[in-house]
Write an enzyme that holds these catalytic residues in place. Structure first.
Site, PDB file in Angstrom:
ATOM      1  N   ASP A  20       0.854  -1.194   0.000  1.00  0.00           N
ATOM      2  CA  ASP A  20       0.000   0.000   0.000  1.00  0.00           C
ATOM      3  C   ASP A  20       0.891   1.246   0.000  1.00  0.00           C
ATOM      4  O   ASP A  20       1.650   1.458   0.943  1.00  0.00           O
ATOM      5  CB  ASP A  20      -0.904  -0.027   1.234  1.00  0.00           C
ATOM      6  N   ASP A  24      -4.137   3.866   2.672  1.00  0.00           N
ATOM      7  CA  ASP A  24      -5.576   3.598   2.816  1.00  0.00           C
ATOM      8  C   ASP A  24      -5.868   2.160   3.209  1.00  0.00           C
ATOM      9  O   ASP A  24      -7.027   1.754   3.307  1.00  0.00           O
ATOM     10  CB  ASP A  24      -6.331   3.973   1.535  1.00  0.00           C
ATOM     11  N   ASP A  28      -1.792  -1.322  -3.905  1.00  0.00           N
ATOM     12  CA  ASP A  28      -2.084  -0.571  -5.126  1.00  0.00           C
ATOM     13  C   ASP A  28      -0.925  -0.693  -6.119  1.00  0.00           C
ATOM     14  O   ASP A  28       0.123  -1.290  -5.823  1.00  0.00           O
ATOM     15  CB  ASP A  28      -2.372   0.897  -4.805  1.00  0.00           C
ATOM     16  N   ASP A  97      -4.591 -11.023 -15.514  1.00  0.00           N
ATOM     17  CA  ASP A  97      -5.655 -11.997 -15.285  1.00  0.00           C
ATOM     18  C   ASP A  97      -6.777 -11.715 -16.277  1.00  0.00           C
ATOM     19  O   ASP A  97      -7.284 -10.592 -16.331  1.00  0.00           O
ATOM     20  CB  ASP A  97      -6.188 -11.870 -13.860  1.00  0.00           C
ATOM     21  N   ASP A 185      -8.757 -16.987 -16.108  1.00  0.00           N
ATOM     22  CA  ASP A 185      -9.559 -17.449 -14.986  1.00  0.00           C
ATOM     23  C   ASP A 185     -10.624 -18.445 -15.452  1.00  0.00           C
ATOM     24  O   ASP A 185     -11.351 -18.180 -16.417  1.00  0.00           O
ATOM     25  CB  ASP A 185     -10.221 -16.230 -14.326  1.00  0.00           C
ATOM     26  N   GLU A 236      -6.568 -21.493 -16.164  1.00  0.00           N
ATOM     27  CA  GLU A 236      -7.048 -22.135 -14.944  1.00  0.00           C
ATOM     28  C   GLU A 236      -8.182 -23.075 -15.349  1.00  0.00           C
ATOM     29  O   GLU A 236      -9.181 -22.635 -15.913  1.00  0.00           O
ATOM     30  CB  GLU A 236      -7.559 -21.096 -13.950  1.00  0.00           C
TER      31      GLU A 236
END
Length: 531
Positions: A20, A24, A28, A97, A185, A236
């Site tokens: 991070d 927050d 990221d 992905d 995926d 996958e």
């Protein structure tokens, strides 16, 4: 095109939990940029980024609202472009992905193009992978739509050529940006039996896993998109057998480069994922042998112990207490000297462990909460359910990366979205400065894969097949032999010492010339190179 990915090592980043940069509590893109030198130092070649697209986050980003925008919590498209440039500047590659079995129900397509999805007037008895019916009633359309995952993840209708062209256009958009491939995926779920029959023997999966047109769709995707770029693809594919895998990955079929198998991830369960049973090492050995042989000359294996959906392997197949470092190194040795492309999940190279939160309320994963609610209603005890979550829950992998002994493991200066594993003061990335650490050991394994051709091309022979503690195998290439011994137990064992020079191990080099004493969770590799 050169098969550069055969000698590569992949590192999976789960962005929400990696680093991070703005306090927050959520990882990221700028946090990833900050840690690229760490990854370069580790020696990995390919970074696989779990979804960073715009999403309402019903399933942590696997419910995509807009494929062409970055989730605001992760940053901006400018941040992504900088990340990609910085990855390439370090001579690493980046794969995205690709989630195209389903979208979010907030996607513009679901709002304006109902024909892009699968509808019925009455539901059949298929069950969602995340519990409950796989069908949700839509008031506006007065029909049911299919969702194999959460009800906010409607399945796309791949029978519709407009859907396929829209997906291919999106893929080209990312590839033209310069990304280096896709992890796809649940890609083998995209083709459903068009009759949608009831399934009285199970949950419906027999009618959509490796469905009737999946190979047709993947060949078309390859022809129209993938074959035009020098990239790597991994699918996958839950429920795929070795026979299926050969079809998916045979270069002559022009579909995918490799797939993820799930068989070895189901060996410590009795039926459903949450029904626990001890791992029998003999089962694991026979499974790995089967996959090594099946794809040896046709296709290619992916090698993994961990990912964002799986518990930490050192807690699962190793000993995460008194032999945590030894078993983390042993498990890595066992995997990385096999044939295939290895995948490291963030924190695996540190020996990160499963977590045990006191309350179900501390968990964030939708699958875990759905299962807890369903099993409580079925009469299971809270204690028994929590034991299953401690062993198999997906949040085991999703606790934030442990960078240092600073508060929250150095992951964030704020409140983390998911609590950090309390053992971060002892287990963190500062170990990279220790020559005997798990991290340093992973560096060595990654380097061996680049220099030893026998790892890429050698035959695989399982040794000590019936031994309940020892996973040993031999790789042969011409007259050269690589022998790997791994002790999956806390018992010491004496075995004949293999030929060749000691290559690597997780204890000091063994002393005996004829006999080899394998200490608890010890791994050794010997290389006999005929000059």
């Amino acid at each position: 095109m050169e098969e550069w990915w055969k000698k590569a090592t992949v590192y999976q980043i789960y962005p929400r939990s990696f680093m991070d940069s703005d306090g927050d509590g959520i990882g990221d893109l700028r946090g990833i940029i900050q840690k690229l030198d760490y990854l370069k130092e580790l020696g990995v070649d390919i970074l696989w980024l779990s979804p960073v697209y715009d999403s309402p986050n019903d399933d942590n980003g696997y419910d995509i609202r807009n494929y062409h925008e970055i989730m605001s919590e992760f940053g901006t498209m400018a941040d992504f472009d900088e990340l990609l440039e910085e990855v390439h500047n370090r001579e690493m590659k980046l794969i995205m992905d690709l989630v195209v079995n389903h979208t979010s129900d907030e996607h513009e397509w679901f709002q304006t193009k109902p024909d892009f999805y699968i509808w019925r007037d009455e539901p059949n008895n298929w069950r969602s992978i995340f519990s409950g019916s796989a069908w949700q009633y839509d008031e506006k359309r007065a029909r049911y739509y299919l969702h194999l995952f959460t009800k906010k993840q409607p399945d796309l209708n791949w029978e519709n050529p407009e859907v396929r062209e829209a997906v291919y256009g999106m893929m080209r958009w990312w590839l033209d940006k310069g990304i280096d491939g896709f992890r796809m995926d649940v890609i083998n779920l995209i083709s459903k039996d068009p009759l949608f029959p009831d399934d009285d023997k199970g949950n419906g999966s027999m009618h959509y896993m490796n469905g009737p047109k999946v190979h047709e769709h993947l060949k078309e995707m390859n022809e129209k998109v993938l074959s035009h770029y020098d990239i790597v693809t991994v699918g996958e594919t839950p429920g795929a057998s070795t026979k299926d895998a050969v079809i998916y990955t045979d270069p002559a079929n022009k579909e995918l480069n490799m797939i993820f198998t799930f068989e070895h991830m189901e060996l410590d369960q009795a039926g459903e994922k949450w029904d626990l049973k001890p791992l029998r090492l003999i089962d694991l050995k026979e499974n790995k042998e089967k996959w090594q042989h099946a794809l040896h000359t046709v296709g290619w294996n992916s090698l993994y112990w961990n990912n964002h959906d799986q518990p930490r392997v050192v807690s699962r197949f190793g000993n995460d207490k008194e032999f945590r470092e030894e078993s983390a190194k042993m498990l890595a040795t066992c995997l990385h000297f096999m044939q295939g492309t290895p995948y490291i999940y963030q924190g695996e190279e540190l020996g990160m462990t499963n977590v045990r939160f006191d309350s179900i309320d501390e968990y964030r994963d939708v699958e875990t909460h759905n299962m807890y609610k369903e099993r409580i209603e079925l009469g299971f005890s809270h204690e028994d359910i929590m034991q299953s979550i401690y062993a198999k829950g997906r949040d085991n992998a999703r606790t934030p990366m442990q960078w240092s002994a600073e508060p929250n493991g150095g992951f964030t200066t704020g409140t983390p979205w998911l609590s950090v594993n309390p053992n971060y003061p002892e287990i963190n990335a500062e170990q990279r400065h220790d020559v005997n650490s798990v991290y340093t050991y992973y560096r060595a394994l990654i380097a061996f894969r680049k220099t030893l051709d026998i790892v890429t091309t050698g035959d695989f022979t399982l040794l000590y097949r019936e031994d309940e503690d020892i996973f040993a195998y031999e790789r042969k290439r011409g007259d050269d032999t690589l022998t790997v011994y791994c002790n999956f137990s806390a018992n010491s064992r004496t075995l004949p010492r293999p030929s060749g020079e000691f290559l690597i191990g997780n204890y000091e080099p063994p002393a005996g010339e004829e006999e080899l004493e394998l200490r608890p969770y010890e791994a050794v590799a010997f290389y006999d190179e005929v000059k």
